[in-house]
Motif scaffolding. Structure first.
Motif, PDB file in Angstrom:
ATOM      1  N   VAL A  46       0.815  -1.217   0.000  1.00 58.81           N
ATOM      2  CA  VAL A  46       0.000   0.000   0.000  1.00 58.81           C
ATOM      3  C   VAL A  46       0.850   1.271   0.000  1.00 58.81           C
ATOM      4  O   VAL A  46       0.436   2.309  -0.502  1.00 58.81           O
ATOM      5  N   GLN A  47       2.068   1.211   0.518  1.00 56.72           N
ATOM      6  CA  GLN A  47       2.927   2.393   0.527  1.00 56.72           C
ATOM      7  C   GLN A  47       3.741   2.523  -0.764  1.00 56.72           C
ATOM      8  O   GLN A  47       4.622   3.358  -0.873  1.00 56.72           O
ATOM      9  N   GLU A  58      -0.890  -5.023   4.366  1.00 54.16           N
ATOM     10  CA  GLU A  58      -2.311  -5.134   4.020  1.00 54.16           C
ATOM     11  C   GLU A  58      -2.889  -3.736   3.848  1.00 54.16           C
ATOM     12  O   GLU A  58      -2.780  -2.922   4.767  1.00 54.16           O
ATOM     13  N   ASP A  59      -3.549  -3.487   2.714  1.00 57.07           N
ATOM     14  CA  ASP A  59      -4.154  -2.175   2.487  1.00 57.07           C
ATOM     15  C   ASP A  59      -5.194  -1.845   3.558  1.00 57.07           C
ATOM     16  O   ASP A  59      -5.256  -0.731   4.055  1.00 57.07           O
ATOM     17  N   ASP A  60      -6.026  -2.844   3.869  1.00 55.07           N
ATOM     18  CA  ASP A  60      -7.133  -2.634   4.798  1.00 55.07           C
ATOM     19  C   ASP A  60      -6.961  -3.525   6.023  1.00 55.07           C
ATOM     20  O   ASP A  60      -6.149  -4.447   6.006  1.00 55.07           O
ATOM     21  N   PRO A  85     -11.990  -0.140  10.390  1.00 56.62           N
ATOM     22  CA  PRO A  85     -10.638   0.335  10.672  1.00 56.62           C
ATOM     23  C   PRO A  85     -10.568   1.302  11.847  1.00 56.62           C
ATOM     24  O   PRO A  85      -9.523   1.440  12.487  1.00 56.62           O
ATOM     25  N   SER A  86     -11.698   1.954  12.171  1.00 51.48           N
ATOM     26  CA  SER A  86     -11.639   2.951  13.247  1.00 51.48           C
ATOM     27  C   SER A  86     -11.347   2.313  14.604  1.00 51.48           C
ATOM     28  O   SER A  86     -10.946   3.003  15.548  1.00 51.48           O
ATOM     29  N   ILE A 116      -4.885   3.947   9.502  1.00 53.46           N
ATOM     30  CA  ILE A 116      -4.062   2.837  10.013  1.00 53.46           C
ATOM     31  C   ILE A 116      -2.614   2.853   9.517  1.00 53.46           C
ATOM     32  O   ILE A 116      -1.749   2.302  10.170  1.00 53.46           O
ATOM     33  N   HIS A 117      -2.369   3.475   8.354  1.00 55.23           N
ATOM     34  CA  HIS A 117      -0.993   3.488   7.843  1.00 55.23           C
ATOM     35  C   HIS A 117      -0.305   4.837   8.056  1.00 55.23           C
ATOM     36  O   HIS A 117       0.674   5.162   7.377  1.00 55.23           O
TER      37      HIS A 117
END
Ligand code: AFP
Length: 322
Positions: A52-53, A86-88, A135-136, A300-301
């Motif tokens: 994801v980065q 992981e993206d999510d 994700p929150s 998250i990231h």
């Protein structure tokens, strides 16, 4: 020698947390084995995918992520996972009590040169009312963590861990497969003459870090009146392990290149767990504008600037921000 299990019990960790930590570490032992096989295991080199980065994932990254994901999902203790790879968020058991964030293989570019790498993790309580794919649930400050640590895959595999009652170091005994306590209640020396920063980024630093590092480099002839030595492993686990072992200051400061990426290191699975370990060892961990563990994550990231290590040296560095 004391085993991990009895140290965790002595530190008052609840049984379910102990079982979760042991599950996570079972995954790390498998990663340690794969890492030690190096090219023989056929896992070195890059895959074609990017994470994801936007960094190229190494095969060992992918494998390590899968190992940890599978073992934590199967355990039943975990409600959701967030991982660098992981993206999510990854939903696990809706009734799981814990959230786990991890960087499965920190410093993965070091795999190609047989140098230090490691797994970094942090564990917090899962809010009961949230869905496992929300994700929150992860947007809690580091002060809410119940455990954090890393496993360093070096000449020996070492675990640094805290459950909030000091930071302890363990060594993996490959003959019986367990982590044995080799240093209890680590204390980071308050003063140091050693610093770690990637100076190739110098032109992108803000004035406080420019001035601080300039004074370190001036050594005996400058305002600090003593010479400083520099070290850079290019894997945060390696640099932080050195600082925990003999003191020092580690810096990945704010970077002016891209305001959306205020630093390189990720809050949830790099900065927070290392800050927790460092503070429990008597050190300090700050962004330059506040305590790392009090940063309220917005995603998250999220990345944050990181200044951590020996207390007095971090304080001296922070004085340049005033
Ligand atoms: P990789 O896992 O992509 O190798 O990155 C490692 C890391 O996030 C951290 O562990 C290091 O401190 C930092 O990057 C080193 O980055 P540079 O040497 O590129 O500045």
């Amino acid at each position: 020698m004391k085993r991990l299990n009895s140290q965790l019990q002595d530190d008052g960790a609840p049984m379910e947390l102990i079982l979760l930590i042991r599950t996570l570490l079972a995954g790390c032992k498998e990663i340690a084995f794969r890492v030690s096989q190096g090219a023989l295991a056929g896992v070195l080199g890059s895959t074609l995918s990017e994470n994801v980065q936007g960094e190229t994932q190494k095969k060992l990254d992918v494998i390590s992520n899968q190992i940890l994901k599978d073992i934590l999902k199967d355990s039943g203790y975990v409600k959701a996972i967030s991982s660098e790879e992981e993206d999510d968020v990854v939903a696990c058991n809706p009734d799981g009590k814990y959230l786990v964030s991890f960087d499965p293989l920190d410093g993965s570019s070091n795999t190609d040169i047989n140098s230090l790498i490691g797994t970094i993790f942090s564990i917090s309580h899962a809010p009961q009312w949230m869905k496992p794919d929300d994700p929150s649930a992860f947007l809690q400050p580091g002060t809410q963590s119940v455990a954090a640590g890393y496993v360093l895959y070096g000449p020996s595999a070492m675990l640094a861990m805290t459950t909030g009652r000091g930071t302890h170091l363990y060594t993996l005994d490959k003959t019986h497969g367990g982590f044995l306590l080799t240093k209890a209640n680590v204390k980071v020396p308050e003063q140091t003459s050693e610093f770690a920063i990637n100076t190739s980024n110098q032109r992108h630093w803000e004035a406080p870090i420019q001035n601080y590092v300039a004074d370190l480099l001036a050594g005996e002839d400058g305002p600090r009146g003593k010479d400083f030595n520099m070290r850079w492993v290019a894997a945060m686990v390696g640099d932080i392990h050195r600082v925990l072992s003999r003191g020092g200051i580690f810096l990945y400061p704010f970077d002016k290149r891209n305001p959306e990426k205020p630093g390189k290191l990720r809050l949830l699975y790099e900065a927070n767990p290392m800050a927790f370990l460092m503070e429990q060892a008597g050190g300090m961990a700050d962004t330059g504008t506040g305590r790392i563990m009090e940063v309220m994550p917005s995603e998250i990231h999220q990345r944050v600037p990181v200044l951590l290590g020996s207390k007095q040296e971090v304080q001296t560095c922070l004085d340049y921000y005033k």
